[in-house]
Design a protein around this motif. Sequence first.
Motif, PDB file in Angstrom:
ATOM      1  N   ALA A 217      23.274  50.334  74.945  1.00 15.36           N
ATOM      2  CA  ALA A 217      22.347  51.212  75.973  1.00 15.36           C
ATOM      3  C   ALA A 217      22.264  51.363  77.022  1.00 15.36           C
ATOM      4  CB  ALA A 217      20.511  50.340  75.690  1.00 15.36           C
ATOM      5  N   ARG A 218      23.044  50.008  77.653  1.00 16.78           N
ATOM      6  CA  ARG A 218      23.940  50.518  79.163  1.00 16.78           C
ATOM      7  C   ARG A 218      25.097  51.417  79.453  1.00 16.78           C
ATOM      8  NH1 ARG A 218      27.131  48.941  81.823  1.00 16.78           N
ATOM      9  NH2 ARG A 218      29.307  48.028  80.430  1.00 16.78           N
ATOM     10  N   GLY A 219      25.639  51.850  78.128  1.00 16.82           N
ATOM     11  CA  GLY A 219      26.346  52.430  77.960  1.00 16.82           C
ATOM     12  C   GLY A 219      26.255  54.052  78.315  1.00 16.82           C
ATOM     13  N   LEU A 220      24.930  53.682  77.519  1.00 12.35           N
ATOM     14  CA  LEU A 220      24.865  55.848  77.119  1.00 12.35           C
ATOM     15  C   LEU A 220      24.157  55.669  78.539  1.00 12.35           C
ATOM     16  CD1 LEU A 220      24.012  55.376  73.349  1.00 12.35           C
ATOM     17  CD2 LEU A 220      25.333  56.710  74.564  1.00 12.35           C
ATOM     18  N   TRP A 221      22.540  54.757  78.619  1.00 12.99           N
ATOM     19  CA  TRP A 221      22.252  55.971  79.335  1.00 12.99           C
ATOM     20  C   TRP A 221      21.880  54.668  80.964  1.00 12.99           C
ATOM     21  CZ3 TRP A 221      19.742  53.695  74.134  1.00 12.99           C
ATOM     22  CH2 TRP A 221      19.647  54.899  73.903  1.00 12.99           C
ATOM     23  N   PHE A 222      22.556  53.533  81.517  1.00 12.87           N
ATOM     24  CA  PHE A 222      22.324  53.059  82.729  1.00 12.87           C
ATOM     25  C   PHE A 222      24.449  52.586  83.043  1.00 12.87           C
ATOM     26  CE2 PHE A 222      18.775  51.863  79.806  1.00 12.87           C
ATOM     27  CZ  PHE A 222      17.924  52.013  80.958  1.00 12.87           C
ATOM     28  N   SER A 223      24.867  53.819  82.744  1.00 11.30           N
ATOM     29  CA  SER A 223      26.700  53.790  83.679  1.00 11.30           C
ATOM     30  C   SER A 223      27.057  54.437  84.349  1.00 11.30           C
ATOM     31  CB  SER A 223      27.878  53.602  82.192  1.00 11.30           C
ATOM     32  OG  SER A 223      27.620  54.886  80.986  1.00 11.30           O
ATOM     33  N   ASP A 224      26.202  55.349  84.519  1.00 13.62           N
ATOM     34  CA  ASP A 224      26.528  56.569  85.581  1.00 13.62           C
ATOM     35  C   ASP A 224      27.019  55.814  86.779  1.00 13.62           C
ATOM     36  OD1 ASP A 224      25.495  58.103  83.134  1.00 13.62           O
ATOM     37  OD2 ASP A 224      23.762  59.376  83.841  1.00 13.62           O
ATOM     38  N   ILE A 225      27.997  56.470  86.782  1.00 10.55           N
ATOM     39  CA  ILE A 225      28.250  56.360  88.599  1.00 10.55           C
ATOM     40  C   ILE A 225      27.933  57.172  89.487  1.00 10.55           C
ATOM     41  CG2 ILE A 225      30.581  55.561  90.505  1.00 10.55           C
ATOM     42  CD1 ILE A 225      30.370  53.898  87.976  1.00 10.55           C
ATOM     43  N   LYS A 226      27.174  56.586  90.110  1.00 15.80           N
ATOM     44  CA  LYS A 226      26.933  56.996  92.085  1.00 15.80           C
ATOM     45  C   LYS A 226      27.366  57.572  92.679  1.00 15.80           C
ATOM     46  CE  LYS A 226      22.416  54.949  90.418  1.00 15.80           C
ATOM     47  NZ  LYS A 226      20.972  54.566  91.221  1.00 15.80           N
TER      48      LYS A 226
END
Length: 686
Positions: A217-226
């Motif tokens: 879940a983290r990799g798919l939805w919470f791992s975007d680098i701002k």
Amino acid sequence: MNELTKQKFAALGKKTLQFLKTEYLTVGYLVAVFLCELTGVAVTSGKFYMTQPWLYMTFIALVCLASVYLNSHGKRYVLFVSALALNFMLDLAFIIIYDSTGTVFDYAMIKLHADAMAIVESVPISFTYVFVSAIIIALYCTLGQMLKKRMPEIKRKRYAAAVTSVALCAVFGANAMLVYFGNYKNDSNDLSYKLYQTETGTYSNKGIVGNFYNELARGLWFSDIKIGSLDELNDFVYQKTTTPSEFHGIAQGYNVVTVLCESFEWFTFLYDAQRYPNGYARAVTETGADVSELIDNLHTLFPNLYRFYESRSTVVLNNSYSLEKTDISENKSIIGNYPMFEYINYAYPDNSVPYSLPNILKELYGVESNSFHNGFKTFYNRNEHHTNALGFKSYTASEDMGMTDNDDGVGERNLDSQMFEQCKEQMFPTDRRFNTYITTITQHGQYAYRENLADNYKKLDSLGILPYDPDNDDANALRYYCAAGMDTDKAIGIMLDYLEENGLADKTIITLFGDHNGYYQGVSNYVKNIYSYKVDNYNELYRVPVMIKVGEQELGNRTIEKFTCVADIYPSLLDLLGITAFSNLTYGTSAFGEQTSILYSRAYDKFLTDKIYFNSLSHIIYQAHDVDEQYISDINDRALELLDKISHVNRIFAADFFAGENEKIFFDNLRRLNPLLDTDGSNDSL
């Protein structure tokens, strides 16, 4: 207790008994699946509990609720057995990964799938987990098969389906909220949370299955680098420069050779009874062997490592540590940094990395860099990453050398000596200045009998050193490890002889370093007799060799005792070469300066110095006796500074910040820092 209360308790007991009679399978499944999961947690973390089991419990609840839709005990039995089997297989897979690599699963590992078997190498099945879980599952299957025929027929109550559906929705909602609130706070641009988090970096938090799901879940939805402001990123890159040490520029114009020695440890060739009680010192304690004679024999077995180690031109980093895998150590020694959430060989193989040592030397001096490794060409995607991002002109691997012995784990390994003998003219050209990076493989695990090292076993036996012991697998693994080290020693001799014979030795920096400790088959644990965090010298487990030979300059066999790590190699080489760089791009500092670095391990999600080892300052795993509040405060400051650098490096890679015009700007700024360097692009004369 009055009569009414007794009646209520009696009624409750009757209902509970009736529930159990019809829900033996459900209750048995809950007991069995939690016992299996906790057994998996125990064999990896040593704790028979989970501090945050809630996410895992939502999965169990989903299985139980799904069973309500089934109208027979037989169907429910099949569902529960299937769910148990799936849980078992997932746990076993991640236990194998943990036992092989020492790391907990994270999402970026998925990108390593092409090299999965070569990375895991062996399949160390946890006997404890398999044995205990097999008994639990077998008991459930046997008892379930017996009881499903005796349980009362399932009677669907009115509105049961509707109630179950509502419960399912509630569980799905709880699952989503747990994932969200467990990950939303992880700001890729502010990594300070790492320093104060409650996570321990083990499966004792969410469990094995819970961690797997959370990482997906983290990799798919919470791992975007701002990426944020590119102007701010630009300011950060050029904000600080490296501080010259007393050794700054003493090797200006030199060739550069860096040898990453796979799994290289000091105990490969050194006798040290205190640090390595089960190494060569074991012969002294068990047989009463003469120490001076033993050390003489070690000089006979490892003449070239001693030749390098004892040279008055060699600087020994005697307090250097590594807690990484090979690819990360390799990159840190070439570019000085590494992002937190990705494996850059796979995620960013085509990025512009102008600050890599090959790219800097090419731009400032016109130096050609080449990379060599006697392993598979595509392993760790080096064939793309080295030539595209890192700036090497070529990458030569085992296939290019005609080697065929590089297997997938146990058995033969390509010989380092064969690689050096075959490639020495390309590695160390006599007609131009060069930068050569070499990654060895012979000391790579697993440690078993190898036919191509048979002569080395005979040499060990002729001197009575590390004899084969049919009753001691640990001692035999060390025997095979050191025999492999004898071939690495031979390779170093080929290099030193060739450089000397061709007049290159006095104008070449040579760095030998271990990428990580000898963790395969627990060789490092065995030799150092370290099996627990609760010992006085736990961090010694990760102490590895780093030696830098600066031509033939008389440095007096200088030894540096301050804490250093693999990230310090890159700035140390720049320092020796007389190159001032941008220090916000480097995690380490020059070993020759006064500043001291701190190690953050991407692979293990741990911070490390020679005195402390922790996942967060709220979860310090090990600290030396002399660690005080002032030291903790200093570590806090250094760690925050490092985390700030990592967050910016994350953004630099994610944005490919130096692509296009920014690469030219970087080199223009670099030249302004180094005005005395040749600017015509020609090679320095040798």
